[in-house]
Design an enzyme around this catalytic site. Structure first.
Site, PDB file in Angstrom:
ATOM      1  N   ASP A  94     -15.692  -3.118  -1.043  1.00  0.00           N
ATOM      2  CA  ASP A  94     -15.270  -2.918   0.341  1.00  0.00           C
ATOM      3  C   ASP A  94     -16.509  -2.758   1.208  1.00  0.00           C
ATOM      4  O   ASP A  94     -17.454  -2.045   0.842  1.00  0.00           O
ATOM      5  CB  ASP A  94     -14.395  -1.666   0.457  1.00  0.00           C
ATOM      6  CG  ASP A  94     -13.253  -1.680  -0.540  1.00  0.00           C
ATOM      7  OD1 ASP A  94     -12.642  -2.750  -0.702  1.00  0.00           O
ATOM      8  OD2 ASP A  94     -12.981  -0.631  -1.158  1.00  0.00           O
TER       9      ASP A  94
ATOM     10  N   ASP B 289       0.857  -1.183   0.000  1.00  0.00           N
ATOM     11  CA  ASP B 289       0.000   0.000   0.000  1.00  0.00           C
ATOM     12  C   ASP B 289       0.894   1.235   0.000  1.00  0.00           C
ATOM     13  O   ASP B 289       1.765   1.381   0.875  1.00  0.00           O
ATOM     14  CB  ASP B 289      -0.905   0.013   1.229  1.00  0.00           C
ATOM     15  CG  ASP B 289      -1.972  -1.078   1.172  1.00  0.00           C
ATOM     16  OD1 ASP B 289      -2.035  -1.791   0.152  1.00  0.00           O
ATOM     17  OD2 ASP B 289      -2.730  -1.213   2.158  1.00  0.00           O
TER      18      ASP B 289
END
Length: 246
Positions: free
Chosen positions: A131, A10
């Site tokens: 998500d 990330d």
């Protein structure tokens, strides 16, 4: 079907980081050199990699295209990348970096025209990120939670032609609390044609065994981040478990 391991990188301000529950105020930097981290994962045996442009996810446009291109050049396997890909131009920018699959989220849930274009443009190279927080779909870098049930969203995506889904349980992401097996099974039952990549909460080899033994044929991948960075297990150990060798 074998479950593929996706070590996660990330990107936040040029570093490899992990968030806790999608909270940008709870960021831990694990490597100042994401390209070196990608090489390290490859040398350990990983042949797939998941990269997220967190700044892009927050700002709504890719922020690390040059860095992603360097990672793509350094990593010999299959590279997935998402974060801030909310327009045709952003998706084309991502493709130009040399990645193998594009992960889109927020935009396609609210823009059917963009979704249709992405399916036509990318085909099997398209992954849609779903998500969820407490079963509800979240958008805009996880900062907004809708009233739409994640299972219903998955069914809608299948009906449009999406075949790869990345499912993240935000409440478990970065917490090492274990994956949400019930949610994954519920999702798989709702949308059987999908190839599902699970994300969020993996903390141990036992977690990987639970995913492996879940008996869900559409579960084809798992993303692991913090557990690898903290040395709870190695890439080699994870690959062995997912292959049924440990």
């Amino acid at each position: 079907m074998k479950i593929t391991l996706f070590p996660a990188i990330d990107l936040r301000r040029g570093h490899a980081v992990r968030l806790r529950q999608g909270d940008f105020d709870q960021t831990t930097v694990f490597n100042d050199d994401p390209v070196a981290q990608a090489r390290e994962f490859a040398e350990a045996g990983a042949d797939h990699l998941h990269v997220v442009d967190l700044d892009g996810a927050l700002d709504g446009a890719p922020a690390h295209a040059a860095l992603v291109a360097s990672i793509a050049a350094a990593f010999p396997g299959t590279l997935h990348m998402g974060g801030g890909l909310r327009s045709r131009a952003a998706i084309e920018t991502a493709l130009a970096t040399g990645i193998d699959r594009v992960v889109v989220g927020t935009a396609v849930l609210s823009d059917p025209a963009l979704l249709r274009w992405a399916i036509d443009r990318l085909g099997d190279r398209l992954v849609v990120a779903l998500d969820a927080r407490q079963g509800k779909a979240a958008t805009h870098g996880w900062t907004q939670v809708s009233d739409r049930d994640a299972r219903e969203v998955a069914q809608e995506l299948v009906s449009t032609g999406v075949r790869h889904l990345l499912y993240t349980d935000i409440a478990r992401d970065g917490t090492l609390a274990g994956p949400n097996l019930q949610a994954l099974r519920r999702l798989a039952d709702a949308a059987p044609p999908l190839h599902i990549i699970a994300s969020g909460g993996v903390s141990s080899l036992d977690d990987l065994r639970r995913l492996r033994d879940l008996g869900v044929a559409s579960l084809t991948g798992v993303i692991v981040g913090r557990a690898l960075y903290e040395g709870r297990f190695t890439v080699q150990e994870a690959l062995a478990v997912l292959a049924g060798e440990a």
